[in-house]
Design a protein around this motif. Sequence first.
Motif, PDB file in Angstrom:
ATOM      1  N   ARG A 116      31.674  52.186  44.929  1.00  0.00           N
ATOM      2  CA  ARG A 116      32.614  51.391  45.731  1.00  0.00           C
ATOM      3  C   ARG A 116      33.968  51.250  45.038  1.00  0.00           C
ATOM      4  O   ARG A 116      34.922  50.732  45.635  1.00  0.00           O
ATOM      5  CB  ARG A 116      32.043  50.002  45.993  1.00  0.00           C
ATOM      6  CG  ARG A 116      30.804  49.963  46.865  1.00  0.00           C
ATOM      7  CD  ARG A 116      30.322  48.531  47.074  1.00  0.00           C
ATOM      8  NE  ARG A 116      31.309  47.758  47.804  1.00  0.00           N
ATOM      9  CZ  ARG A 116      31.788  46.571  47.405  1.00  0.00           C
ATOM     10  NH1 ARG A 116      31.388  46.048  46.249  1.00  0.00           N
ATOM     11  NH2 ARG A 116      32.676  45.913  48.138  1.00  0.00           N
ATOM     12  N   GLY A 117      34.029  51.666  43.752  1.00  0.00           N
ATOM     13  CA  GLY A 117      35.269  51.503  43.006  1.00  0.00           C
ATOM     14  C   GLY A 117      35.525  50.069  42.595  1.00  0.00           C
ATOM     15  O   GLY A 117      36.684  49.656  42.423  1.00  0.00           O
ATOM     16  N   ARG A 118      34.437  49.287  42.427  1.00  0.00           N
ATOM     17  CA  ARG A 118      34.550  47.872  42.095  1.00  0.00           C
ATOM     18  C   ARG A 118      33.877  47.562  40.758  1.00  0.00           C
ATOM     19  O   ARG A 118      33.012  48.307  40.300  1.00  0.00           O
ATOM     20  CB  ARG A 118      33.885  47.016  43.180  1.00  0.00           C
ATOM     21  CG  ARG A 118      34.402  47.243  44.586  1.00  0.00           C
ATOM     22  CD  ARG A 118      35.808  46.719  44.748  1.00  0.00           C
ATOM     23  NE  ARG A 118      35.890  45.306  44.407  1.00  0.00           N
ATOM     24  CZ  ARG A 118      37.024  44.589  44.398  1.00  0.00           C
ATOM     25  NH1 ARG A 118      38.175  45.195  44.673  1.00  0.00           N
ATOM     26  NH2 ARG A 118      37.010  43.312  44.085  1.00  0.00           N
ATOM     27  N   GLN A 119      34.262  46.436  40.147  1.00  0.00           N
ATOM     28  CA  GLN A 119      33.593  45.976  38.938  1.00  0.00           C
ATOM     29  C   GLN A 119      32.183  45.497  39.281  1.00  0.00           C
ATOM     30  O   GLN A 119      31.964  44.874  40.317  1.00  0.00           O
ATOM     31  CB  GLN A 119      34.359  44.814  38.298  1.00  0.00           C
ATOM     32  CG  GLN A 119      35.595  45.211  37.527  1.00  0.00           C
ATOM     33  CD  GLN A 119      36.197  44.020  36.786  1.00  0.00           C
ATOM     34  OE1 GLN A 119      37.373  43.737  36.934  1.00  0.00           O
ATOM     35  NE2 GLN A 119      35.398  43.344  35.977  1.00  0.00           N
ATOM     36  N   SER A 120      31.257  45.788  38.401  1.00  0.00           N
ATOM     37  CA  SER A 120      29.902  45.285  38.609  1.00  0.00           C
ATOM     38  C   SER A 120      29.712  43.922  37.961  1.00  0.00           C
ATOM     39  O   SER A 120      28.836  43.151  38.367  1.00  0.00           O
ATOM     40  CB  SER A 120      28.874  46.274  38.044  1.00  0.00           C
ATOM     41  OG  SER A 120      29.147  46.563  36.686  1.00  0.00           O
TER      42      SER A 120
ATOM     43  N   ALA B  95      35.612  38.795  43.933  1.00  0.00           N
ATOM     44  CA  ALA B  95      36.711  39.044  44.861  1.00  0.00           C
ATOM     45  C   ALA B  95      36.275  39.028  46.317  1.00  0.00           C
ATOM     46  O   ALA B  95      37.006  38.541  47.186  1.00  0.00           O
ATOM     47  CB  ALA B  95      37.379  40.380  44.529  1.00  0.00           C
ATOM     48  N   THR B  96      35.110  39.564  46.634  1.00  0.00           N
ATOM     49  CA  THR B  96      34.634  39.642  48.016  1.00  0.00           C
ATOM     50  C   THR B  96      33.206  39.093  48.082  1.00  0.00           C
ATOM     51  O   THR B  96      32.524  38.992  47.057  1.00  0.00           O
ATOM     52  CB  THR B  96      34.634  41.091  48.523  1.00  0.00           C
ATOM     53  OG1 THR B  96      33.607  41.831  47.821  1.00  0.00           O
ATOM     54  CG2 THR B  96      35.988  41.772  48.289  1.00  0.00           C
ATOM     55  N   PRO B  97      32.733  38.751  49.287  1.00  0.00           N
ATOM     56  CA  PRO B  97      31.344  38.287  49.405  1.00  0.00           C
ATOM     57  C   PRO B  97      30.331  39.290  48.853  1.00  0.00           C
ATOM     58  O   PRO B  97      29.343  38.902  48.216  1.00  0.00           O
ATOM     59  CB  PRO B  97      31.176  38.084  50.914  1.00  0.00           C
ATOM     60  CG  PRO B  97      32.560  37.781  51.400  1.00  0.00           C
ATOM     61  CD  PRO B  97      33.462  38.622  50.557  1.00  0.00           C
ATOM     62  N   VAL B  98      30.569  40.581  49.082  1.00  0.00           N
ATOM     63  CA  VAL B  98      29.649  41.603  48.568  1.00  0.00           C
ATOM     64  C   VAL B  98      29.639  41.595  47.048  1.00  0.00           C
ATOM     65  O   VAL B  98      28.568  41.640  46.408  1.00  0.00           O
ATOM     66  CB  VAL B  98      30.033  43.002  49.104  1.00  0.00           C
ATOM     67  CG1 VAL B  98      29.183  44.086  48.430  1.00  0.00           C
ATOM     68  CG2 VAL B  98      29.869  43.067  50.612  1.00  0.00           C
ATOM     69  N   ASP B  99      30.818  41.522  46.450  1.00  0.00           N
ATOM     70  CA  ASP B  99      30.902  41.503  44.983  1.00  0.00           C
ATOM     71  C   ASP B  99      30.195  40.280  44.409  1.00  0.00           C
ATOM     72  O   ASP B  99      29.507  40.372  43.381  1.00  0.00           O
ATOM     73  CB  ASP B  99      32.367  41.514  44.540  1.00  0.00           C
ATOM     74  CG  ASP B  99      33.074  42.808  44.908  1.00  0.00           C
ATOM     75  OD1 ASP B  99      32.421  43.864  44.849  1.00  0.00           O
ATOM     76  OD2 ASP B  99      34.263  42.758  45.253  1.00  0.00           O
ATOM     77  N   ARG B 100      30.356  39.128  45.075  1.00  0.00           N
ATOM     78  CA  ARG B 100      29.704  37.909  44.588  1.00  0.00           C
ATOM     79  C   ARG B 100      28.185  38.034  44.654  1.00  0.00           C
ATOM     80  O   ARG B 100      27.470  37.633  43.728  1.00  0.00           O
ATOM     81  CB  ARG B 100      30.180  36.705  45.406  1.00  0.00           C
ATOM     82  CG  ARG B 100      31.605  36.283  45.092  1.00  0.00           C
ATOM     83  CD  ARG B 100      31.905  34.894  45.625  1.00  0.00           C
ATOM     84  NE  ARG B 100      31.951  34.880  47.091  1.00  0.00           N
ATOM     85  CZ  ARG B 100      33.039  35.120  47.817  1.00  0.00           C
ATOM     86  NH1 ARG B 100      34.190  35.399  47.202  1.00  0.00           N
ATOM     87  NH2 ARG B 100      33.004  35.078  49.118  1.00  0.00           N
ATOM     88  N   VAL B 101      27.684  38.605  45.745  1.00  0.00           N
ATOM     89  CA  VAL B 101      26.236  38.777  45.895  1.00  0.00           C
ATOM     90  C   VAL B 101      25.704  39.750  44.848  1.00  0.00           C
ATOM     91  O   VAL B 101      24.656  39.517  44.226  1.00  0.00           O
ATOM     92  CB  VAL B 101      25.890  39.270  47.314  1.00  0.00           C
ATOM     93  CG1 VAL B 101      24.425  39.702  47.403  1.00  0.00           C
ATOM     94  CG2 VAL B 101      26.166  38.172  48.337  1.00  0.00           C
ATOM     95  N   VAL B 102      26.438  40.843  44.623  1.00  0.00           N
ATOM     96  CA  VAL B 102      26.003  41.836  43.636  1.00  0.00           C
ATOM     97  C   VAL B 102      25.937  41.219  42.246  1.00  0.00           C
ATOM     98  O   VAL B 102      24.949  41.374  41.514  1.00  0.00           O
ATOM     99  CB  VAL B 102      26.940  43.062  43.643  1.00  0.00           C
ATOM    100  CG1 VAL B 102      26.643  43.975  42.443  1.00  0.00           C
ATOM    101  CG2 VAL B 102      26.779  43.848  44.929  1.00  0.00           C
ATOM    102  N   PHE B 103      26.985  40.495  41.856  1.00  0.00           N
ATOM    103  CA  PHE B 103      27.007  39.914  40.510  1.00  0.00           C
ATOM    104  C   PHE B 103      25.944  38.827  40.360  1.00  0.00           C
ATOM    105  O   PHE B 103      25.291  38.723  39.315  1.00  0.00           O
ATOM    106  CB  PHE B 103      28.395  39.345  40.207  1.00  0.00           C
ATOM    107  CG  PHE B 103      28.555  38.867  38.796  1.00  0.00           C
ATOM    108  CD1 PHE B 103      28.074  39.612  37.728  1.00  0.00           C
ATOM    109  CD2 PHE B 103      29.184  37.654  38.516  1.00  0.00           C
ATOM    110  CE1 PHE B 103      28.214  39.173  36.412  1.00  0.00           C
ATOM    111  CE2 PHE B 103      29.328  37.203  37.211  1.00  0.00           C
ATOM    112  CZ  PHE B 103      28.845  37.956  36.165  1.00  0.00           C
ATOM    113  N   ALA B 104      25.737  38.036  41.413  1.00  0.00           N
ATOM    114  CA  ALA B 104      24.683  37.021  41.358  1.00  0.00           C
ATOM    115  C   ALA B 104      23.315  37.671  41.224  1.00  0.00           C
ATOM    116  O   ALA B 104      22.462  37.214  40.450  1.00  0.00           O
ATOM    117  CB  ALA B 104      24.741  36.149  42.612  1.00  0.00           C
ATOM    118  N   GLY B 105      23.109  38.768  41.966  1.00  0.00           N
ATOM    119  CA  GLY B 105      21.840  39.492  41.851  1.00  0.00           C
ATOM    120  C   GLY B 105      21.620  40.054  40.466  1.00  0.00           C
ATOM    121  O   GLY B 105      20.501  40.014  39.927  1.00  0.00           O
TER     122      GLY B 105
END
Length: 328
Positions: A104-108, A113-123
């Motif tokens: 996705r070209g995003r930080q893990s 920054a986005t709801p998806v990023d928050r869910v991924v990092f929380a997971g």
Amino acid sequence: MPTMALREAMHWHRPLMRFAASMVVTGAVSGVGYAADDRVLVGVPIWAKPLLFSISFLAYAVTLAWLTSRLRRPRVRRFAHRAGTVIAVGSGLEMLAIVMQVLRGRQSHFDYATPVDRVVFAGMGVAVAVIFTATIAVGVALLREAPVAHRATTLAIRLGVGGTVLGMSVGFLMIVPRASQHGAPIRGGHTVGAADGGASLPLTGWSTVGGDLRIPHFVGLHTLQALPLLALVLTLLPTTARLTEATHVRLVLIGAGGWAGLFGVSLWQALRGQPVTAPDALTLTVLGVVLAAVVAATAVALRLDPRARAVGNRTTAERDVATVPETV
């Protein structure tokens, strides 16, 4: 023979070894990406993180799989096996998140920054907590049963698990948001005294402008490989294999102390915001003290060994005989 050994290894702990095999594939793909993909994320090539994590997870999974296979008491073995399965699943989920964010070209890590990023990092946070707890469980199993007959190797394994847990705990320091990050899209980080993404070492990405918590994290995590490797070397080298088992135990304890010193100094250096490439005089002095203590303790341990003394006395006697002048 290599094929037979590999097949046998795959039966050590199937979930962990299958995860290890997947890390070989992930590492290879990440290596290609590192060479072919010119994208940069937080100051380093975007595929550097999955490449490094693949290598680290591979070593970790294979080591744990071997350790659990050495346990013989049914209850202890089942307990450790279940903990190992939890580790394999948690590690797999963490790697899946890392690779997905690269695509996705995003930080893990640290990305809100986005709801998806928050869910991924929380997971990922949940996965890390599960891995941390399950590693402690494996350590408890290893305390209840010696995985090998050699006392020094068993000690190295037990201390190695403890060091790995300490190394994992450094990760919790990284997720604490800085005072200036509250409400920001990036909260937390591994660089102290500077922002993540500045000048860094090749491949590892370790900061050269501030302290980097990933360094003590790395040192601690791989205690589980470093100390058993030391014990193995002691039994294989001709100069140390003849030493008594008690001396092997002392040398492993000394090695563990030295490794703990390295971990402590690297953590202290990072928390002071000092780059690994620019240690000040105080850091170098403390490192020198740790090294001197290891050398001195090693010398004492060797002098206390009766076999080493016997060899030394015999060598001295032979040298004295050789230097006595012949008389007519």
